[in-house]
Structure formats: C-alpha cells, structure tokens
Design a protein around this motif. Structure first.
Motif, PDB file in Angstrom:
ATOM      1  N   SER A 211       0.811  -1.215   0.000  1.00  0.00           N
ATOM      2  CA  SER A 211       0.000   0.000   0.000  1.00  0.00           C
ATOM      3  C   SER A 211       0.846   1.267   0.000  1.00  0.00           C
ATOM      4  O   SER A 211       0.359   2.338  -0.382  1.00  0.00           O
ATOM      5  CB  SER A 211      -0.936   0.000   1.211  1.00  0.00           C
ATOM      6  OG  SER A 211      -1.903  -1.034   1.091  1.00  0.00           O
TER       7      SER A 211
ATOM      8  N   GLN B 115      -2.170   8.215  -2.896  1.00  0.00           N
ATOM      9  CA  GLN B 115      -2.729   8.703  -1.638  1.00  0.00           C
ATOM     10  C   GLN B 115      -4.138   9.250  -1.852  1.00  0.00           C
ATOM     11  O   GLN B 115      -4.426  10.407  -1.559  1.00  0.00           O
ATOM     12  CB  GLN B 115      -1.820   9.794  -1.055  1.00  0.00           C
ATOM     13  CG  GLN B 115      -0.511   9.305  -0.511  1.00  0.00           C
ATOM     14  CD  GLN B 115      -0.632   8.759   0.909  1.00  0.00           C
ATOM     15  OE1 GLN B 115      -1.716   8.722   1.477  1.00  0.00           O
ATOM     16  NE2 GLN B 115       0.483   8.326   1.477  1.00  0.00           N
TER      17      GLN B 115
ATOM     18  N   ASP C  35      -8.095   9.771  -1.234  1.00  0.00           N
ATOM     19  CA  ASP C  35      -8.896   9.897  -0.026  1.00  0.00           C
ATOM     20  C   ASP C  35     -10.338  10.131  -0.424  1.00  0.00           C
ATOM     21  O   ASP C  35     -10.631  10.568  -1.538  1.00  0.00           O
ATOM     22  CB  ASP C  35      -8.395  11.043   0.848  1.00  0.00           C
ATOM     23  CG  ASP C  35      -8.744  10.849   2.315  1.00  0.00           C
ATOM     24  OD1 ASP C  35      -9.433   9.859   2.629  1.00  0.00           O
ATOM     25  OD2 ASP C  35      -8.332  11.677   3.144  1.00  0.00           O
TER      26      ASP C  35
ATOM     27  N   TRP D 134     -14.188   4.553   1.358  1.00  0.00           N
ATOM     28  CA  TRP D 134     -14.412   3.168   1.798  1.00  0.00           C
ATOM     29  C   TRP D 134     -15.881   2.963   2.125  1.00  0.00           C
ATOM     30  O   TRP D 134     -16.530   3.840   2.702  1.00  0.00           O
ATOM     31  CB  TRP D 134     -13.566   2.843   3.030  1.00  0.00           C
ATOM     32  CG  TRP D 134     -12.105   2.729   2.724  1.00  0.00           C
ATOM     33  CD1 TRP D 134     -11.199   3.752   2.650  1.00  0.00           C
ATOM     34  CD2 TRP D 134     -11.384   1.529   2.448  1.00  0.00           C
ATOM     35  NE1 TRP D 134      -9.954   3.250   2.346  1.00  0.00           N
ATOM     36  CE2 TRP D 134     -10.038   1.891   2.221  1.00  0.00           C
ATOM     37  CE3 TRP D 134     -11.735   0.176   2.392  1.00  0.00           C
ATOM     38  CZ2 TRP D 134      -9.047   0.954   1.934  1.00  0.00           C
ATOM     39  CZ3 TRP D 134     -10.754  -0.757   2.107  1.00  0.00           C
ATOM     40  CH2 TRP D 134      -9.422  -0.375   1.878  1.00  0.00           C
TER      41      TRP D 134
ATOM     42  N   ARG E 243      -9.562   6.247   9.625  1.00  0.00           N
ATOM     43  CA  ARG E 243      -8.977   6.754   8.370  1.00  0.00           C
ATOM     44  C   ARG E 243      -7.504   6.372   8.258  1.00  0.00           C
ATOM     45  O   ARG E 243      -7.034   5.946   7.196  1.00  0.00           O
ATOM     46  CB  ARG E 243      -9.118   8.270   8.293  1.00  0.00           C
ATOM     47  CG  ARG E 243     -10.486   8.768   7.928  1.00  0.00           C
ATOM     48  CD  ARG E 243     -10.444  10.259   7.614  1.00  0.00           C
ATOM     49  NE  ARG E 243     -11.766  10.775   7.358  1.00  0.00           N
ATOM     50  CZ  ARG E 243     -12.406  10.653   6.196  1.00  0.00           C
ATOM     51  NH1 ARG E 243     -11.816  10.020   5.192  1.00  0.00           N
ATOM     52  NH2 ARG E 243     -13.605  11.167   6.047  1.00  0.00           N
TER      53      ARG E 243
ATOM     54  N   ARG F  14      -5.942   4.062   5.382  1.00  0.00           N
ATOM     55  CA  ARG F  14      -4.917   4.646   4.518  1.00  0.00           C
ATOM     56  C   ARG F  14      -3.692   3.726   4.451  1.00  0.00           C
ATOM     57  O   ARG F  14      -3.055   3.600   3.395  1.00  0.00           O
ATOM     58  CB  ARG F  14      -4.533   6.028   5.040  1.00  0.00           C
ATOM     59  CG  ARG F  14      -3.720   6.875   4.056  1.00  0.00           C
ATOM     60  CD  ARG F  14      -3.517   8.287   4.574  1.00  0.00           C
ATOM     61  NE  ARG F  14      -4.788   9.015   4.649  1.00  0.00           N
ATOM     62  CZ  ARG F  14      -5.311   9.484   5.774  1.00  0.00           C
ATOM     63  NH1 ARG F  14      -4.682   9.286   6.935  1.00  0.00           N
ATOM     64  NH2 ARG F  14      -6.442  10.149   5.749  1.00  0.00           N
TER      65      ARG F  14
ATOM     66  N   ARG G 129      -4.448   1.064   1.769  1.00  0.00           N
ATOM     67  CA  ARG G 129      -5.157   1.625   0.606  1.00  0.00           C
ATOM     68  C   ARG G 129      -4.916   0.850  -0.677  1.00  0.00           C
ATOM     69  O   ARG G 129      -5.616   1.042  -1.667  1.00  0.00           O
ATOM     70  CB  ARG G 129      -4.760   3.090   0.406  1.00  0.00           C
ATOM     71  CG  ARG G 129      -3.280   3.310   0.113  1.00  0.00           C
ATOM     72  CD  ARG G 129      -2.933   4.795   0.118  1.00  0.00           C
ATOM     73  NE  ARG G 129      -1.516   5.043  -0.134  1.00  0.00           N
ATOM     74  CZ  ARG G 129      -0.580   5.037   0.802  1.00  0.00           C
ATOM     75  NH1 ARG G 129      -0.904   4.788   2.071  1.00  0.00           N
ATOM     76  NH2 ARG G 129       0.687   5.270   0.501  1.00  0.00           N
TER      77      ARG G 129
ATOM     78  N   ASN H  91     -12.838  -0.844  -0.813  1.00  0.00           N
ATOM     79  CA  ASN H  91     -12.081   0.338  -1.211  1.00  0.00           C
ATOM     80  C   ASN H  91     -12.682   0.854  -2.520  1.00  0.00           C
ATOM     81  O   ASN H  91     -12.517   0.235  -3.574  1.00  0.00           O
ATOM     82  CB  ASN H  91     -10.609  -0.047  -1.403  1.00  0.00           C
ATOM     83  CG  ASN H  91      -9.720   1.132  -1.736  1.00  0.00           C
ATOM     84  OD1 ASN H  91     -10.202   2.214  -2.059  1.00  0.00           O
ATOM     85  ND2 ASN H  91      -8.420   0.912  -1.664  1.00  0.00           N
TER      86      ASN H  91
END
Length: 321
Positions: free
Chosen positions: A30, A35, A37, A123, A142, A146, A149, A192
């Motif tokens: 990951s 990155q 979000d 998510w 979170r 992350r 991810r 995800n």
C-alpha cells in the motif's frame, strides 16, 4: 456440550498466521498506492432493533461521513426513530423496504453500485445493528484504512459478546463480555471504492464480495467487530420468528440464517453467554453447542468503541406496536 474441535482450532491457528502475513504484505504494497482519499460510508439493513438502535447510530455517526440504512418492515419503533433522526442529521439517509423477503444481498449490491458510480474514492462498510467496529475515532479509522489503501477489500472479524447484566436498552455504560476466539470465526467486508470496479456482488450476510477477476490484494483482516447478536430471550425469539422465514424465502435451499432456526429450536435461552459464544456456529449435526471458555473481553461498551451521542439529540420516541 463439547469443546471446539481440534480440526477447527488448527484451521483457525493457520488462518491467524496467514492473516498476519497478509496484513504485513498489505502495508508494504500500500505504500506504493496513490494517496487517494474520500468519504467513509456505511450501508445497513435493519428490522426491529429499537433496543440497540440509538447506541449503534451514535457509533456509526461517530465514524462515518455518510450512513445509508434500509429499514425492513420494522414495527417496534425502529422505523419511526430512524426517520426522525434522518430529518435532523444530514449524514443519515433512511430507505424503506416493505417486501416480505429478506433480500439483503440484492439491496446491498444495488446500493454499492449506486455509491461506487458517484464516489471515486473512499471506503464502503456493511454493518448490522448489532455490530460495532472496535476503534475509538474516525481519525484512527482513516489512518488504518490509509495504511491498507492498496487492498480492494478489508475485513473485520467478530468478537461475539453479551451484556453482563442484560437490560432493555443498551447504552455506553453497559458492561459486555465476549470472546476473541469463537467456534466459527466470521468477518464482515469493507470495499475500497478507488479499486471497486471489478466487484459484481455483495454476498448475503455482507461476509464477502464477488469479483469479475479477483485482485491480488483482497480480504485483508485489519479490524475487529464487537458483535452483540444475543441481547435477550425475547429478542432472539422475535428474530427467529421474523428473520428466519424472511431469509429462507429470499435464499431457499442455501441454509442461510439456519443458525437462527437452530437457536430458536432450543427450549430455553436463559444462558445468553452460551448463545452469544455459539452464534453462527453450526455443523451438520446442528448448533455446535461448544462450552464457552472464560471471556477474553470484559468492559463497558463506551470504553471500547467510538460513540457520538450528541448527534442523537432529538428526544427518543416511545416504541410503537
């Protein structure tokens, strides 16, 4: 009563080792993923959960940016309470389903595709009204997600538990006791949304998903769920009377929800700890009826999970018939 079979203990030990290795690999892989979000979203389907509803909603609203709940023919005040709160809480959306059959998989799949089409990252969790993620804040959730991810799906495993002193309505101060190791371990899935293109279906029970082509990194075990499926004999009897026929009509011949029928067939349900420990655990002989060991978890609910009771400031309705 019997002990957890040796074969099951060996299988669970192997799975724990494999899950640990997969979790470590997920963190490494990951680090190379973008990155991205996005929002944290939860979708659920409920029926007659008034005894636990406010506590559960306080938990969901503490963790998730958006909550979508399908109410399935509730008659105990659950539907009225949901609609009242949704009118005052922008993060909560209530949808009404009045069909007889318990078509959970179809509703969850349709809602997944709807959300995935409009939400490129974030998510999506699928939780029942008796399930609480064992994490203390949205920020912690979170951060954990992350770190994984690169995974298409992650999982949260049950810790079956029961109220030490059963009460009519559960709250943050209710002391619960439960077990990390169960006769049969079960998990719930989270998706995800940035990698969800190949997912075709959310399976019944929200334990797994179907893929067009299974991705390399999927079903990573990263969370635990405080699971409170057995809260009183009356609650279990009502679930068996309503839930089992609805599930059996939706998924005939699959054996889904057979544990409800097997549990309801018992003459007495006075030992709620025994029922909670064995919940979901059955084999060809029926309910496994494993003698519970000493609980490995014992604490007030409010010390274990995230709660935000301030978001439930609308006065509680009296349960209606």
């Amino acid at each position: 009563m019997r002990q957890i079979p040796l074969r099951e203990r060996v299988k669970q030990a192997f799975k724990r080792g494999a899950a640990l290795a997969k979790r470590a690999a997920s963190r490494q892989l990951s680090r190379r993923a973008p990155q991205w979000d996005g929002p944290l979203i939860c979708v659920a389907m409920v029926r007659n959960e008034i005894d636990i509803l406010d506590l559960w909603l306080s938990h969901l609203l503490a963790l998730f940016d958006r909550v979508v709940i399908h109410d399935h023919r509730s008659t105990d005040g659950t539907r009225a309470r949901l609609l009242e709160l949704a009118a005052h809480q922008p993060a909560l959306e209530v949808r009404l389903y009045d069909g007889e059959a318990y078509i959970q998989s179809e509703l969850m799949t349709a809602t997944f595709h709807e959300i995935a089409a409009s939400t490129p990252a974030g998510w999506l969790f699928f939780l029942d009204a008796d399930e609480f993620l064992l994490i203390r804040s949205r920020e912690a959730l979170r951060a954990l997600l992350r770190a994984h991810r690169g995974a298409t799906t992650v999982r949260a495993g049950w810790i079956n538990a029961h109220a030490v002193v059963p009460g009519a309505v559960l709250d943050a101060g209710t002391r619960v006791a439960g077990w990390h190791l169960l006769p049969r371990n079960q998990s719930k899935i989270a998706v995800n949304l940035a990698l969800a293109e190949g997912i075709t279906r959310i399976d019944v029970g929200n334990h797994s998903v179907r893929f067009n082509a299974p991705p390399l990194l999927r079903n990573v075990d990263i969370l635990r769920i405080l699971h409170l499926p057995v809260r009183s004999e009356a609650q279990v009897r009502a679930k068996v009377a309503l839930g089992y026929p609805a599930a059996a009509s939706a998924y005939p011949g699959t054996g889904y929800a057979a544990h409800w029928k097997l549990m309801g067939a018992q003459e007495a349900l006075d030992d709620l700890g025994f029922c909670a420990f064995n919940y979901g655990a059955f084999d060809r002989a029926g309910l496994m009826r494993v003698a519970p060991p000493r609980e490995s978890l014992d604490a007030p609910i409010g010390t274990l999970v995230a709660l935000e009771p301030g978001k439930l400031s609308v006065p509680h309705l009296v349960a209606s018939a």
